[in-house]
Structure formats: C-alpha cells, structure tokens
Design a protein around this motif. Structure first.
Motif, mmCIF file in Angstrom:
data_model
loop_
_atom_site.group_PDB
_atom_site.id
_atom_site.type_symbol
_atom_site.label_atom_id
_atom_site.label_comp_id
_atom_site.label_asym_id
_atom_site.label_seq_id
_atom_site.Cartn_x
_atom_site.Cartn_y
_atom_site.Cartn_z
ATOM 1 N N UNK A 247 -77.119 33.098 -107.214
ATOM 2 C CA UNK A 247 -78.520 33.194 -106.568
ATOM 3 C C UNK A 247 -79.585 33.744 -107.772
ATOM 4 N N UNK A 248 -80.589 33.422 -106.700
ATOM 5 C CA UNK A 248 -81.826 34.546 -107.024
ATOM 6 C C UNK A 248 -82.333 35.069 -105.757
ATOM 7 N N UNK A 249 -83.632 36.152 -106.727
ATOM 8 C CA UNK A 249 -84.273 36.953 -105.812
ATOM 9 C C UNK A 249 -85.714 36.348 -105.829
ATOM 10 N N UNK A 250 -85.783 35.787 -105.134
ATOM 11 C CA UNK A 250 -87.239 35.752 -105.599
ATOM 12 C C UNK A 250 -88.300 36.158 -104.689
ATOM 13 N N UNK A 251 -89.660 35.786 -105.448
ATOM 14 C CA UNK A 251 -91.049 36.467 -104.736
ATOM 15 C C UNK A 251 -91.539 35.666 -103.952
ATOM 16 N N UNK A 252 -93.500 35.898 -103.048
ATOM 17 C CA UNK A 252 -93.712 34.882 -102.054
ATOM 18 C C UNK A 252 -94.341 33.746 -102.102
ATOM 19 N N UNK A 253 -94.503 33.685 -103.801
ATOM 20 C CA UNK A 253 -94.760 32.824 -104.464
ATOM 21 C C UNK A 253 -93.669 31.771 -104.839
ATOM 22 N N UNK A 254 -92.572 32.026 -104.363
ATOM 23 C CA UNK A 254 -91.545 31.137 -104.495
ATOM 24 C C UNK A 254 -90.937 30.751 -105.693
ATOM 25 N N UNK A 255 -91.294 32.602 -106.920
ATOM 26 C CA UNK A 255 -90.946 32.605 -108.421
ATOM 27 C C UNK A 255 -89.515 32.733 -108.591
ATOM 28 N N UNK A 256 -89.298 32.943 -109.160
ATOM 29 C CA UNK A 256 -87.566 33.607 -109.726
ATOM 30 C C UNK A 256 -88.047 35.102 -110.347
ATOM 31 N N UNK A 257 -87.710 36.051 -109.348
ATOM 32 C CA UNK A 257 -87.888 37.383 -109.747
ATOM 33 C C UNK A 257 -86.517 37.830 -110.654
ATOM 34 N N UNK A 258 -85.187 36.867 -110.592
ATOM 35 C CA UNK A 258 -83.590 37.491 -111.291
ATOM 36 C C UNK A 258 -83.097 35.728 -111.429
ATOM 37 N N UNK A 259 -82.025 35.967 -112.298
ATOM 38 C CA UNK A 259 -80.924 35.353 -111.027
ATOM 39 C C UNK A 259 -80.151 36.320 -110.946
ATOM 40 N N UNK A 260 -78.811 35.556 -110.363
ATOM 41 C CA UNK A 260 -77.873 37.149 -110.341
ATOM 42 C C UNK A 260 -76.502 35.929 -109.866
ATOM 43 N N UNK A 261 -75.343 37.443 -109.574
ATOM 44 C CA UNK A 261 -75.170 36.071 -108.932
ATOM 45 C C UNK A 261 -73.641 37.509 -108.253
ATOM 46 N N UNK A 262 -73.845 37.263 -106.780
ATOM 47 C CA UNK A 262 -73.042 38.422 -106.225
ATOM 48 C C UNK A 262 -71.558 37.338 -105.051
ATOM 49 N N UNK A 263 -70.924 38.806 -104.776
ATOM 50 C CA UNK A 263 -69.688 38.840 -104.698
ATOM 51 C C UNK A 263 -69.375 39.114 -103.525
ATOM 52 N N UNK A 264 -68.914 38.878 -102.862
ATOM 53 C CA UNK A 264 -67.921 39.033 -101.763
ATOM 54 C C UNK A 264 -66.822 40.124 -101.595
ATOM 55 N N UNK A 265 -67.120 41.260 -101.842
ATOM 56 C CA UNK A 265 -65.642 41.950 -101.803
ATOM 57 C C UNK A 265 -65.345 42.729 -100.406
ATOM 58 N N UNK A 266 -64.228 43.441 -100.588
ATOM 59 C CA UNK A 266 -63.930 43.843 -99.735
ATOM 60 C C UNK A 266 -65.045 45.680 -99.501
ATOM 61 N N UNK A 267 -65.796 44.920 -98.172
ATOM 62 C CA UNK A 267 -66.961 46.688 -98.243
ATOM 63 C C UNK A 267 -67.423 46.661 -97.889
ATOM 64 N N UNK A 268 -67.771 45.484 -99.173
ATOM 65 C CA UNK A 268 -69.259 45.623 -100.252
ATOM 66 C C UNK A 268 -69.890 44.451 -100.830
ATOM 67 N N UNK A 269 -70.413 44.218 -101.178
ATOM 68 C CA UNK A 269 -71.069 43.374 -102.824
ATOM 69 C C UNK A 269 -71.089 44.530 -103.712
ATOM 70 N N UNK A 270 -70.683 42.279 -104.408
ATOM 71 C CA UNK A 270 -70.869 43.310 -105.978
ATOM 72 C C UNK A 270 -71.702 42.335 -106.486
ATOM 73 N N UNK A 271 -72.858 43.363 -107.133
ATOM 74 C CA UNK A 271 -74.167 42.281 -108.376
ATOM 75 C C UNK A 271 -74.192 42.480 -109.312
ATOM 76 N N UNK A 272 -74.078 40.912 -109.963
ATOM 77 C CA UNK A 272 -74.446 41.398 -111.274
ATOM 78 C C UNK A 272 -75.367 40.412 -111.619
ATOM 79 N N UNK A 273 -76.326 41.493 -112.044
ATOM 80 C CA UNK A 273 -77.632 41.261 -112.894
ATOM 81 C C UNK A 273 -78.133 41.399 -114.211
ATOM 82 N N UNK A 274 -79.918 40.455 -114.489
ATOM 83 C CA UNK A 274 -79.864 39.929 -116.338
ATOM 84 C C UNK A 274 -79.963 41.879 -116.417
ATOM 85 N N UNK A 275 -79.479 42.109 -117.759
ATOM 86 C CA UNK A 275 -79.806 44.144 -118.716
ATOM 87 C C UNK A 275 -81.557 43.727 -118.468
ATOM 88 N N UNK A 276 -82.441 42.905 -119.067
ATOM 89 C CA UNK A 276 -83.855 42.483 -118.861
ATOM 90 C C UNK A 276 -84.726 43.170 -117.893
#
Lengths: 122, 373
Positions: free
Chosen positions: B95-124
């Motif tokens: 999925x992606x983090x969006x801004x108020x204009x509907x633009x994309x702040x970053x795209x990311x991978x979200x994993x539902x793990x035991x009791x937490x979310x594991x998120x991987x985002x772009x280095x830049x």
C-alpha cells in the motif's frame, strides 16, 4: 599505424589519412552492458572533441565524442546491429566509425598508450 | 590542510558492505547508502539469472519498522488506502502513505505479524516517512525502527528450492505471506514477495547474520548475486513502480494504476488522506495514467523523455526507461493523458530531438510468475 587516446576514453588508430575510432576497454567497463549505439552519418563532417553519437548502456545514455576532425567515411553497421561488440571487442570488431582526417596534427594533442594508462589510473 | 575525504566514506553502509566489495560489487551512492549497482557478471547477465534461476539482492538500505501497542492497525489505516484490518495474521500487503492531495508520500509493504505490524519502506523516503508516522499515528502506537538489520531478497524460479535447503517449510508459503523461521541456524523473518515479477522471498535478519546468510544462499549453484541495476530492469519489465520516478507526492494511486491495492471497503469508506481526490478519480477516472510504453527500434527512452501523439501535441512524459534484457527491447513507463492510455495507442517519443514511434503496451512487459500452490 599508430593508436592514440582521448580524455573522453576514445581511441583512434590511423592508417594513412583514415582514423578508425572506438571506445576504450576502460570506457566499456565503466559503461557496463551496451545496448544501443547511434553513429554519425557517413558523409557528415565532425569536429574533434564534439559530440557525434550516443552510447547507451542498460542504465544510462552517454555521448560519443570524436577525438579527431574530418569526414565520416564509414560507420560500423555490425556494431549498430550488435551493440555488445563494444563490450566484447572494444578495440576490434566493436569499432564505431572511420573518419578521413582533416588535420593530422590533432593527433599530437592526444595521449599515447602509456599516457592513457596513467590517465585512467589517476 | 585537511585531506579531502573519500566520497564513499560519507555514505551509509549496509551490513553486507564489505561482502559486496569482496565479491566484486561495483559500489555506487544510492539513497544515502553505498550499494552494489552490479557485480562482475554485469546487469544483463544478472537480470537473466534472476529470470532463469535465482539471484540474491541486498536491500538492507530499506527501512524496517515495527508498529505495536494495540492501536497500530486502526491508526495506520488512517494513513494508507490499503485494507489493514482485513489483513490476516501472517499475511502482507502493498500500500502507500498518501497526502491530502491524494499524492503518494511513499509506497510500502505491511506485514501483520504476531502482535505487531512489520513495515518496510523506501530508503530515500525513510526520514520523511518516520516524521509522518510519528506525527500522525498517535499515542496508542509504539514505533520501533529496526536499525542495522539486514534485508536480503532472493528472487527467481529457483528461489524456493534454494531457500528450502535451509528451511523446507518456506517452499509452501503462499505469495504475500510471512513467517518467522530458522534458516539453518539464523533467526529470520521470511516474506514471500519481491520486486522482480518472479517468485521469491525477502528475508529480514540481524545485521550480524546477514553475511552468513548471504554466503549460505550463494553456496547454492542456482543462486548468484545481483545488484541494483538488474533490480531496476527486472521491476520495470514487471511493470512495478519505483518511488521518486513513477510515483511521488504529485501522483495519485489511481493515476499510477494502483487501484487494485484499495479494497472495496476502503474505496467506499475512505478515511485516509486524500480520500476525496482518490475516490473521485476511482469514480470518474484520472486525468492521466501511468502506462507501459514500447519504443520502436533499439534506443531506450529514458526518464524525462517527452511523449506526444504521432506528429501532434504533447501528451505526457516517460518516468522510467531502460533496455529490457528479457523482452530484448527497450521498455518504459510514463504518464499520458487518459485519452492516450489504451494499450495499442500510437505515441511519438522525442529522443534527443528525433521523433521515435512508440506504442502503449499492456503491463507487465514480462509476465509475473508469482508462486501459486
């Protein structure tokens, strides 16, 4: 036949008044896999140190410069068909074009092999 | 007088930095890190190796973050259009983090793990993302950055067989699923996903274990190292967006062809930044679309190349372009006015002042070959 080298990493081998131009092994190594070349048209005139074509690797486009001035008398059609020749045989079958020199004294301003090797090492 | 500093000294190093240099990686600056753009085999060979067998990529520069505390699912849904509530434990989503204009702040991978979310985002985008998450997730969410961890991508049709040598259970993992496991003595989170269009895995390990894991995987005859150059041509042939080129804060998920990442519930309910814009574009169409572009001939069309209708007006711009080693022709993606987005539409590219014919191509250029049981 003498071979001279430019700071833009081209070589030119002169036989009579015709110079065969290509890019050096150092240059092809830096560029990586070459996938496209655009060569100057036969019959056109080129001026030393100016852009006369394009070399594209997978990642990026680079300008091709000519180390000597003159009239283009042949472009390497085999290279256009198989651009990877510039990687596998940069100083052989991967030559770029042949130019009829208009000013042979330009060769004096280019490096010989020893000077070019030193230039690359810096 | 101070000695001039070696430029690469100013870049961050992944846990595999010395390993890359040891095996002949050509290091270049990327997103603040020194990263291997290629190894001695070269980009085309590394690309083909990935399509034909398997390659190992270091993607440790990417940000790895754990969100916990109990409110993370509800809180994150307020920042992304992806359906996080519907995510089952052990599954992951793009999925992606969006801004108020509907633009994309970053795209990311979200994993539902035991009791937490594991998120991987772009280095830049890591710093921007973290500021955004810290400002907007709220008090009920704990944010833990997993600094110094390794992230290795094993990609290709032989990836599953190679990883099964270290942990047999990974071979049966569904696409876009996640498990914590032991890889021949190394504790790892294994996600079945990737950025090449091939079957494969992204494996998160302690930084100190990264080289040992890389050596175990590369000891398999089917696996060779591959760099960022091949990663880029592979993802482009697979029609996958690169943040900063194909998507950014001015492009919406609808324009970028990412509607498929937004579930029916989220389309209906909204509740994420820019939802009004994105819902409006889903209903009424976007003014421009990201499309595949197949240039005629052999010359690659690079990012920034102007796109026109044949002999006519400007209709868009190329955002990514390279030579596709698998399709053996130039491949590109770019934004065009919606009227020119249909596959087969004739276009004209301006390559260094020369018009070159091109056609809108259906994405991906190379078919996805994700794992299906």
């Amino acid at each position: 036949m003498t071979t001279k080298y430019s700071e833009d990493h081209e070589w030119v081998t002169v036989d009579g008044d015709v110079g065969t131009v290509g890019i050096t092994d150092h240059a092809q190594g830096q560029l990586g896999d070459i996938v496209f070349v655009e060569l100057p048209e036969v019959g056109s005139t080129v001026e030393a140190g100016t852009e006369c074509g394009v070399v594209e690797s997978v990642k990026a486009a680079s300008e091709l410069y000519t180390p000597v001035s003159g009239e283009i008398v042949e472009a390497n059609e085999a290279l256009e068909a198989e651009p990877s020749l510039a990687n596998t045989a940069p100083t052989g079958d991967g030559w770029f074009f042949k130019v009829k020199l208009s000013d042979a004294s330009e060769l004096d301003g280019l490096m010989d092999e020893a000077a070019y090797k030193e230039f690359c090492a810096d | 007088m101070a000695e001039p500093q070696d430029q690469t000294d100013t870049f961050l190093a992944t846990p595999l930095d010395a390993f890359h240099r040891d095996i002949g990686g050509r290091m270049v600056p990327f997103a603040g890190y020194a990263m291997p753009v290629q190894y001695p085999a070269g980009i085309i060979a590394e690309h083909r190796q990935t399509r034909e067998a398997a390659s190992l990529f270091d993607v440790s520069h990417m940000g790895q973050v754990v969100l916990s505390g109990g409110a993370e699912i509800v809180a994150l849904e307020r920042l992304v259009p992806g359906d996080i509530e519907a995510l089952k434990p052990g599954r992951m989503r793009y999925t992606m983090l969006t801004n108020e204009a509907g633009g994309i702040i970053d795209d990311l991978m979200i994993t539902r793990a035991d009791g937490h979310l594991f998120v991987v985002v772009n280095a830049a985008r890591f710093d921007v993302d973290m500021a955004h998450l810290r400002a907007n997730l709220g008090d009920g969410v704990d944010i833990e950055v997993l600094e110094g961890r390794g992230l290795l991508a094993l990609q290709g049709p032989a990836a599953a067989a190679a990883l099964a040598e270290l942990a047999p259970a990974t071979a049966e993992m569904p696409f876009m699923s996640s498990m914590e496991t032991d890889l021949d003595g190394i504790a790892a989170r294994v996600n079945r996903c990737g950025y090449t269009g091939e079957d494969g895995f992204e494996i998160s390990v302690a930084g100190g274990d990264a080289e040992a894991l890389a050596r175990k995987l590369l000891a398999d005859d089917r696996v060779e190292p591959a760099g960022l150059g091949a990663r880029d041509t592979l993802r482009l042939e697979a029609g996958l967006c690169l943040y900063g080129q194909d998507i950014d804060e001015t492009t919406t998920p609808v324009e970028a062809g990412l509607i498929w990442t937004i579930s029916k519930r989220r389309r209906a309910e909204g509740g994420f930044p820019g939802a009004d814009v994105i819902q409006g574009q889903i209903a009424g169409g976007a003014p421009r679309r990201l499309v595949g572009i197949a240039p005629e001939g052999r010359a690659p069309a690079r990012s920034g190349t102007a796109i026109a209708s044949p002999g006519g007006a400007a209709v868009g711009t190329v955002t990514s372009g390279a030579f596709g080693p698998t399709v053996e022709s130039p491949v590109a993606m770019g934004y065009v006015d919606a009227a020119f987005a249909e596959p087969g539409t004739a276009l004209e590219l301006d390559l260094r002042g020369k018009p070159v014919a091109a056609t809108v191509a259906a994405l991906p250029f190379a078919p996805h070959r994700y794992y299906k049981p």
